[in-house]
Design a protein around this motif. Sequence first.
Motif, PDB file in Angstrom:
ATOM      1  N   THR A  86       0.855  -1.185   0.000  1.00 35.72           N
ATOM      2  CA  THR A  86       0.000   0.000   0.000  1.00 35.72           C
ATOM      3  C   THR A  86       0.889   1.232   0.000  1.00 35.72           C
ATOM      4  O   THR A  86       1.726   1.392   0.893  1.00 35.72           O
ATOM      5  N   SER A  87       0.717   2.082  -0.986  1.00 34.41           N
ATOM      6  CA  SER A  87       1.634   3.202  -1.141  1.00 34.41           C
ATOM      7  C   SER A  87       1.140   4.110  -2.260  1.00 34.41           C
ATOM      8  O   SER A  87       0.133   3.829  -2.914  1.00 34.41           O
ATOM      9  N   VAL A  88       1.860   5.196  -2.449  1.00 37.98           N
ATOM     10  CA  VAL A  88       1.669   6.022  -3.640  1.00 37.98           C
ATOM     11  C   VAL A  88       2.862   5.754  -4.550  1.00 37.98           C
ATOM     12  O   VAL A  88       4.010   5.884  -4.120  1.00 37.98           O
ATOM     13  N   TYR A  89       2.582   5.378  -5.779  1.00 40.97           N
ATOM     14  CA  TYR A  89       3.628   5.010  -6.724  1.00 40.97           C
ATOM     15  C   TYR A  89       3.812   6.132  -7.740  1.00 40.97           C
ATOM     16  O   TYR A  89       2.854   6.603  -8.344  1.00 40.97           O
ATOM     17  N   GLY A 108       5.336  11.838 -12.843  1.00 44.01           N
ATOM     18  CA  GLY A 108       3.901  11.807 -13.011  1.00 44.01           C
ATOM     19  C   GLY A 108       3.224  12.199 -11.707  1.00 44.01           C
ATOM     20  O   GLY A 108       3.893  12.493 -10.713  1.00 44.01           O
ATOM     21  N   ASP A 109       1.897  12.195 -11.685  1.00 45.29           N
ATOM     22  CA  ASP A 109       1.148  12.607 -10.501  1.00 45.29           C
ATOM     23  C   ASP A 109       0.779  11.463  -9.571  1.00 45.29           C
ATOM     24  O   ASP A 109       0.045  11.656  -8.611  1.00 45.29           O
ATOM     25  N   GLY A 110       1.261  10.280  -9.855  1.00 46.99           N
ATOM     26  CA  GLY A 110       1.136   9.193  -8.901  1.00 46.99           C
ATOM     27  C   GLY A 110      -0.066   8.289  -9.086  1.00 46.99           C
ATOM     28  O   GLY A 110      -1.084   8.678  -9.656  1.00 46.99           O
ATOM     29  N   THR A 111       0.078   7.071  -8.585  1.00 45.22           N
ATOM     30  CA  THR A 111      -1.026   6.108  -8.485  1.00 45.22           C
ATOM     31  C   THR A 111      -1.158   5.738  -7.021  1.00 45.22           C
ATOM     32  O   THR A 111      -0.175   5.292  -6.411  1.00 45.22           O
ATOM     33  N   ARG A 112      -2.333   5.980  -6.465  1.00 44.16           N
ATOM     34  CA  ARG A 112      -2.588   5.639  -5.060  1.00 44.16           C
ATOM     35  C   ARG A 112      -3.158   4.249  -4.981  1.00 44.16           C
ATOM     36  O   ARG A 112      -4.255   3.989  -5.463  1.00 44.16           O
TER      37      ARG A 112
ATOM     38  N   ARG B  37       9.937  20.306  -5.011  1.00 44.20           N
ATOM     39  CA  ARG B  37       8.707  20.784  -4.400  1.00 44.20           C
ATOM     40  C   ARG B  37       7.590  19.853  -4.844  1.00 44.20           C
ATOM     41  O   ARG B  37       7.481  19.504  -6.023  1.00 44.20           O
ATOM     42  N   GLN B  38       6.753  19.470  -3.891  1.00 43.65           N
ATOM     43  CA  GLN B  38       5.651  18.555  -4.200  1.00 43.65           C
ATOM     44  C   GLN B  38       4.357  19.106  -3.624  1.00 43.65           C
ATOM     45  O   GLN B  38       4.200  19.180  -2.402  1.00 43.65           O
ATOM     46  N   TYR B  39       3.449  19.485  -4.492  1.00 42.77           N
ATOM     47  CA  TYR B  39       2.133  19.913  -4.056  1.00 42.77           C
ATOM     48  C   TYR B  39       1.285  18.679  -3.764  1.00 42.77           C
ATOM     49  O   TYR B  39       1.536  17.585  -4.275  1.00 42.77           O
ATOM     50  N   SER B  40       0.239  18.891  -2.968  1.00 38.98           N
ATOM     51  CA  SER B  40      -0.620  17.788  -2.556  1.00 38.98           C
ATOM     52  C   SER B  40      -1.187  17.053  -3.772  1.00 38.98           C
ATOM     53  O   SER B  40      -1.692  17.680  -4.707  1.00 38.98           O
ATOM     54  N   ARG B  41      -1.067  15.757  -3.774  1.00 39.05           N
ATOM     55  CA  ARG B  41      -1.595  14.871  -4.807  1.00 39.05           C
ATOM     56  C   ARG B  41      -0.968  15.131  -6.175  1.00 39.05           C
ATOM     57  O   ARG B  41      -1.574  14.897  -7.217  1.00 39.05           O
ATOM     58  N   LYS B  42       0.281  15.619  -6.163  1.00 37.71           N
ATOM     59  CA  LYS B  42       1.031  15.829  -7.389  1.00 37.71           C
ATOM     60  C   LYS B  42       2.396  15.172  -7.257  1.00 37.71           C
ATOM     61  O   LYS B  42       2.823  14.802  -6.165  1.00 37.71           O
ATOM     62  N   PRO B  81       1.475  32.031   0.181  1.00 32.86           N
ATOM     63  CA  PRO B  81       0.616  30.839   0.368  1.00 32.86           C
ATOM     64  C   PRO B  81       0.835  29.791  -0.719  1.00 32.86           C
ATOM     65  O   PRO B  81       0.716  28.596  -0.456  1.00 32.86           O
ATOM     66  N   SER B  82       1.203  30.232  -1.922  1.00 32.43           N
ATOM     67  CA  SER B  82       1.461  29.279  -3.012  1.00 32.43           C
ATOM     68  C   SER B  82       2.724  28.446  -2.794  1.00 32.43           C
ATOM     69  O   SER B  82       2.964  27.468  -3.517  1.00 32.43           O
ATOM     70  N   ASP B  83       3.520  28.827  -1.792  1.00 30.67           N
ATOM     71  CA  ASP B  83       4.704  28.029  -1.444  1.00 30.67           C
ATOM     72  C   ASP B  83       4.351  26.850  -0.535  1.00 30.67           C
ATOM     73  O   ASP B  83       5.213  26.030  -0.221  1.00 30.67           O
ATOM     74  N   SER B  84       3.105  26.787  -0.100  1.00 29.79           N
ATOM     75  CA  SER B  84       2.675  25.687   0.757  1.00 29.79           C
ATOM     76  C   SER B  84       2.768  24.382  -0.021  1.00 29.79           C
ATOM     77  O   SER B  84       2.085  24.182  -1.031  1.00 29.79           O
ATOM     78  N   ALA B  85       3.625  23.505   0.435  1.00 30.70           N
ATOM     79  CA  ALA B  85       3.922  22.261  -0.267  1.00 30.70           C
ATOM     80  C   ALA B  85       4.850  21.438   0.608  1.00 30.70           C
ATOM     81  O   ALA B  85       5.265  21.877   1.681  1.00 30.70           O
TER      82      ALA B  85
END
Lengths: 116, 111
Positions: A86-89, A108-112, B37-42, B81-85
Amino acid sequence: NAGVTQTPKFRVLKTGQSMTLLCAQDMNHEYMYWYRQDPGMGLRLIHYSVGEGTTAKGEVPDGYNVSRLKKQNFLLGLESAAPSQTSVYFCASSIDSLPNSNQPQHFGDGTRLSIL
Amino acid sequence: QKEVEQDPGPLSVPEGAIVSLNCTYSNSAFQYFMWYRQYSRKGPELLMYTYSSGNKEDGRFTAQVDKSSKYISLFIRDSQPSDSATYLCAMITYGNNRLAFGKGNQVVVIP
């Protein structure tokens, strides 16, 4: 220009099931990588490829297999999924071997993936 | 001891403050140092890249490397605020295809 595209974005599996994660890049990059990202562990390299038809083990390869039949695609397979997977790939690609400030890795933006 | 140590935080700062992040490492063979830098879900994106000891500046961002102390830093001036990551340090030796990443440091800039 899509860059690096990962499919699927989310998936839930049961223990013992198998699945394949697909990574596609449209930048004509030679090098491709598969990472996993876990809380408190950072990004860890699973496998990588230095060109079409090649693969190599990274830091945490056990339980995974990969294939690079086409230059633009890098597949990550889980033959018998376990809860520990279980991870984000994340998939990444680069035009050349690391490091190079002008040619960084593109992610890429990942696979959860959740394994129950 | 892990190759790369990075305090995961999180770190909350008011808008306009200076953000200071750092990593230590144990492998003296590391020659190239990066901040992602990694934004949420990116996915992560390369922010700064340095080779030698010293400072490198890019806009509001400054990367600092001290090879003698095996210590690297990232400073963000006039934080927005855009630096939040989450910010991840990474490093590598020449000819190696494996980046060694820190755990990442979550930064929240409060308006």
